[in-house]
Design a protein around this motif. Structure first.
Motif, PDB file in Angstrom:
ATOM      1  N   ALA A 231       1.029  -1.407  -0.072  1.00 34.00           N
ATOM      2  CA  ALA A 231      -0.210  -0.265   0.405  1.00 34.00           C
ATOM      3  C   ALA A 231       0.405   1.212  -0.178  1.00 34.00           C
ATOM      4  CB  ALA A 231      -0.811   0.354   1.528  1.00 34.00           C
ATOM      5  N   ALA A 232       2.028   1.241   0.631  1.00 38.78           N
ATOM      6  CA  ALA A 232       3.632   2.158   0.885  1.00 38.78           C
ATOM      7  C   ALA A 232       3.242   2.743  -1.070  1.00 38.78           C
ATOM      8  CB  ALA A 232       3.794   2.177   1.500  1.00 38.78           C
ATOM      9  N   PHE A 233       3.678   1.732  -1.659  1.00 35.12           N
ATOM     10  CA  PHE A 233       4.334   1.482  -2.379  1.00 35.12           C
ATOM     11  C   PHE A 233       3.399   1.611  -3.837  1.00 35.12           C
ATOM     12  CE2 PHE A 233       6.319  -0.180  -6.701  1.00 35.12           C
ATOM     13  CZ  PHE A 233       7.890   0.393  -6.839  1.00 35.12           C
ATOM     14  N   HIS A 234       2.112   1.084  -3.596  1.00 37.47           N
ATOM     15  CA  HIS A 234       0.926   2.337  -4.319  1.00 37.47           C
ATOM     16  C   HIS A 234       0.885   3.928  -4.484  1.00 37.47           C
ATOM     17  CE1 HIS A 234      -3.122   2.905  -6.794  1.00 37.47           C
ATOM     18  NE2 HIS A 234      -2.632   3.488  -5.041  1.00 37.47           N
ATOM     19  N   PHE A 235       0.949   4.160  -3.129  1.00 35.07           N
ATOM     20  CA  PHE A 235       0.630   5.672  -2.649  1.00 35.07           C
ATOM     21  C   PHE A 235       1.456   6.402  -2.983  1.00 35.07           C
ATOM     22  CE2 PHE A 235      -2.168   4.712   0.868  1.00 35.07           C
ATOM     23  CZ  PHE A 235      -3.006   5.505  -0.021  1.00 35.07           C
TER      24      PHE A 235
END
Length: 124
Positions: free
Chosen positions: A66-70
């Motif tokens: 999720a962090a990489f998505h943001f």
């Protein structure tokens, strides 16, 4: 006797810890404690830093995907930033690396605003 470098490192670690505690405790997706990005607010364009606070919140909660998505750029640069901070040498960043980093950041900012797949995956 404590050197100035040690004091700076200690103060930087204290500041980073305080920021991490606040970002961990407050979900920026649901609470408007953090200021919005002025570029996105007024133009609708995503800047290279858009999504970084939400990415750090997710990373601190153990959600690396999720962090990489943001913000994939910010998450990818965290190990480099950490290494440079811990190493603490002033002359470690040569001009070629600074210009390369600037080029990568500008390219990321442009690519994440192209409204065509797969570039739409770069938007937070």
């Amino acid at each position: 006797m404590v050197s100035d470098r040690t004091k700076f490192f200690g103060a930087g670690m204290l500041f980073a810890t305080l920021v991490a505690v606040v970002v961990f405790a407050v979900d920026p997706s649901h609470v408007s404690l953090f200021p919005p990005c002025p570029l996105h607010r007024y133009t609708g364009l995503w800047c290279p830093g858009c999504g970084t606070t939400r990415a750090l919140h997710q990373l601190l909660h153990g959600n690396a995907a999720a962090a990489f998505h943001f913000n994939p750029l910010a998450i990818s640069l965290l190990p480099v930033i950490g290494y440079l901070f811990v190493r603490g040498e002033e002359n470690v960043m040569k001009p070629v690396w600074i210009w390369t980093l600037l080029g990568v950041v500008v390219a990321f900012g442009v690519l994440r605003n192209i409204p065509v797949y797969p570039f739409t995956l770069l938007a937070p």
